[in-house]
Design an enzyme around this catalytic site. Structure first.
Site, PDB file in Angstrom:
ATOM      1  N   SER A 501       0.805  -1.218   0.000  1.00 36.68           N
ATOM      2  CA  SER A 501       0.000   0.000   0.000  1.00 36.68           C
ATOM      3  C   SER A 501       0.839   1.269   0.000  1.00 36.68           C
ATOM      4  O   SER A 501       0.298   2.360  -0.181  1.00 36.68           O
ATOM      5  CB  SER A 501      -0.952   0.011   1.199  1.00 36.68           C
ATOM      6  OG  SER A 501      -0.229   0.054   2.412  1.00 36.68           O
ATOM      7  N   LYS A 544      -6.511   4.866   7.945  1.00 40.82           N
ATOM      8  CA  LYS A 544      -5.356   5.636   7.493  1.00 40.82           C
ATOM      9  C   LYS A 544      -5.690   7.123   7.387  1.00 40.82           C
ATOM     10  O   LYS A 544      -4.902   7.980   7.821  1.00 40.82           O
ATOM     11  CB  LYS A 544      -4.869   5.093   6.147  1.00 40.82           C
ATOM     12  CG  LYS A 544      -4.259   3.700   6.247  1.00 40.82           C
ATOM     13  CD  LYS A 544      -3.882   3.159   4.878  1.00 40.82           C
ATOM     14  CE  LYS A 544      -3.247   1.781   5.001  1.00 40.82           C
ATOM     15  NZ  LYS A 544      -2.907   1.191   3.697  1.00 40.82           N
TER      16      LYS A 544
END
Length: 638
Positions: A501, A544
């Protein structure tokens, strides 16, 4: 593409308005696939037609099975009472007799009367028994003892009832699986120093108690007990139950009751991983258990209307035994159930998780002397949960705020970017930014991953770095090798880094260093990238974003901070109210992109063509120098 505040969470307000005036509690909402499989399994007779039920986390299995049984009216085979009777030919081999449901005790009374009566006058009683308890085994036993008396029977006991039930009783659940609970046992007794067994010491287990019906067994409990799985398979293959010898190998106590025919439907209950392992490791499993009833943990609004989900919520509220929900509580509850699933159009069917939240909210409502659970009570309960679980996240954020871990949220820097990671501690996930830096130098085109060199890189992260290397080579080194090398690292990271990611952030950081173009430090970025620069979805997108927002909020929102995410993750956005309010006020921004070029333009405030042109120019200059250098200077430089 800048994301509007309305797209940062599901349409919870609109859903709440669709609440019907009445609802019928149901635990089976959204489970049509599994229900159909169960119906097929129960409608097929034979020993090779059992089923496996996938039970997702949070499902109240007994509630679901009870409701399924009530709807489908499970009926597998004829049920009988089973009785063991004294064998006139052997004291150690009692015989089994099957009787109509609920008739066992009546039969024993008549059998007692039969043996008490004189042999010459037993005719009418014999006819009555044979007509009332129509069974081949009854007829054979009466024929065996019709001219015998009590004195002719060995032992001190005539008979014992093994199983008795009514015809319409529901399935049986065996969720605490042991040798005795599943298969029963024959206990031993000591009489004047002699170890033996007798009729009253025979105890049936779940297999015999469910004989003729449906038996549900916890698969994990079954498999962790040595030998039980193999014994169950033998019974299912042979349709016959044989008793194991009582006692252990050191005790010589022969006692062997006659085997009982078994006609049963078995449903194993367990996780998908157990099902996969059984299929892979046991060659008999597919033959015996061909039917998979896959219960879902999500309710998809793309495949089904919203209205039935209110029936499911009504079931949860009933089972939680909490106060009724106020009208505004449903929007807060919808936000919670979609957050669990990680998709805006999927609602959770995790009954236990929803019950826990409602009970906590109910406690707050009771404390506030409210007759209903409101949306504010649910939000308070969630805030309390975050407070309980957030200690590690708070410590991690404090290390950044105190400068122990350097993270810039303002200004611009060449070759430095804020990536987004997610950390799991004690089952709690939280996001935090991580600083990624890149440097370039004269070389042969290699990209050196310092985390990999120091053995702090997982295999997936290593793959991500190799993919971004391939992208750079594909764009800038198609015809000849690059005369420039680079190094990249996660700064102040002392544990293994894994996942892909951060590959988009690493690529943007490298391109910034190659083009000598500064990156806006107020923007953080997450996303995976392929060899052609297309941006791909990642996990934990909400955590996040919220982790980076919280850091910016504490430092002070400037209006130039935000997060760049893959467009493929838009359907997963379900952000907290404080993030949404900041986006509405233009104090924080969320951008969705599909290609690395879009990310570069946001991060550097320059067009992709200009950046790539600068990189090409720099590479051409180095290639020209590289051709003019003598071979030994090239070797030293590299």
């Amino acid at each position: 593409m800048r994301i509007a505040a309305e797209a940062l969470q599901p349409q919870i307000t609109e859903w709440a308005k669709q609440r019907p005036a009445t609802s019928t509690p149901s635990a089976l909402v959204g489970q049509q696939r599994a229900l159909s499989a169960l119906q097929q399994a129960l409608s097929i007779a034979g020993r090779y037609a059992h089923g496996f039920i996938v039970t997702p986390a949070g499902m109240r299995t007994l509630d679901v099975l009870n409701e399924v049984q009530n709807e489908q009216h499970w009926l597998h085979a004829n049920k009988f009472d089973w009785v063991y009777v004294a064998n006139p030919e052997s004291a150690y081999q009692p015989l089994c007799v099957n009787l109509p449901c609920g008739k066992a005790n009546d039969f024993l009374i008549k059998l007692w009367e039969f043996l008490q009566a004189d042999v010459s006058v037993r005719g009418p009683l014999k006819d009555f028994i044979l007509e009332t308890y129509t069974s081949e085994r009854v007829a054979k036993y009466i024929a065996l003892i019709e001219d015998r008396t009590f004195d002719d029977l060995p032992g001190s006991e005539l008979a014992t009832v093994i199983v008795t039930h009514d015809e319409h009783e529901p399935f049986m659940l065996c969720d605490r699986v042991t040798e005795s609970t599943l298969f029963g046992s024959i206990r031993l007794q000591s009489v004047e120093g002699t170890i033996s067994s007798d009729l009253h010491l025979i105890e049936a287990g779940a297999v015999l108690k469910a004989n003729g019906g449906v038996l549900a067994i916890d698969a994990e409990e079954l498999l962790i007990q040595p030998g039980l799985w193999r014994k169950l398979k033998y019974i299912l293959r042979t349709s016959e139950f044989d008793w194991a010898q009582p006692g252990d190998a050191n005790i010589a106590a022969y006692y062997q009751p006659e085997a009982i025919p078994v006609h049963i439907k078995v449903l194993l209950l367990g996780e998908r991983e157990i099902y996969a392992q059984l299929r892979e490791l046991d060659r008999d499993f597919d033959n015996l258990f061909p039917y998979l009833a896959d219960f879902s943990s999500h309710y998809s609004l793309q495949k089904a209307p919203l209205a039935p989900y209110f029936d499911y919520l009504s079931y949860v509220v009933r089972e939680a035994a909490v106060q009724p929900l106020a009208a505004d509580a449903y929007s807060a509850l919808f936000k919670f159930v979609t957050r669990i699933t990680d998709f805006q159009t999927e609602l959770s069917l995790d009954t236990i998780a929803i019950m826990q939240l409602l009970r906590e909210a109910c406690a707050l409502a009771t404390k506030a002397q409210s007759a209903e659970i409101t949306g504010e009570h649910i939000r308070q309960a969630l805030a309390q949960r975050d407070q309980r679980d957030g200690y590690i996240a708070e410590l991690s954020r404090r290390s950044i705020l105190e400068g122990q871990v350097y993270i810039a949220t303002e200004g611009e820097v060449i070759g430095q970017i804020n990536g987004l990671t997610v950390i799991t501690a004690g089952g709690h996930e939280f996001g935090e930014p991580t600083r990624i830096t890149a440097t370039v130098h004269y070389g042969d085109g290699d990209i050196i991953d310092i985390d990999r060199k120091s053995e702090l890189s997982g295999s997936i992260h290593t793959k991500g770095v190799m993919i971004l290397s391939a992208y750079i080579a594909n764009v800038f080194a198609r015809n000849e090798a690059m005369a420039l090398s680079a190094t990249i690292v996660f700064e102040q990271s002392y544990h293994e880094v894994d996942g892909d990611s951060a590959s988009l952030a690493e690529l943007c950081c490298l391109l910034s260093a190659l083009a000598e173009a500064p990156i806006q430090q107020g923007l953080a970025i997450t996303g995976a990238v392929d060899q052609f620069g297309r941006v791909q979805a990642i996990g934990a997108v909400n955590e996040k974003i919220e982790g980076y927002f919280e850091l910016c909020r504490i430092r002070g929102l400037t209006g130039h901070q935000g997060v760049i995410i893959p467009a493929a993750n838009l359907s997963q956005l379900n952000l907290g109210d404080d993030v949404i309010k900041a986006v509405q006020a233009n104090q924080f921004h969320v951008f969705a992109i599909e290609h690395v070029g879009q990310a570069l333009e946001l991060l550097t405030q320059s067009e992709q063509k200009q950046l790539y042109a600068r990189i090409e120019q720099r590479l051409n200059e180095l290639q020209h120098i590289d051709r003019e250098l003598p071979w030994w200077r090239k070797f030293i430089a590299r």
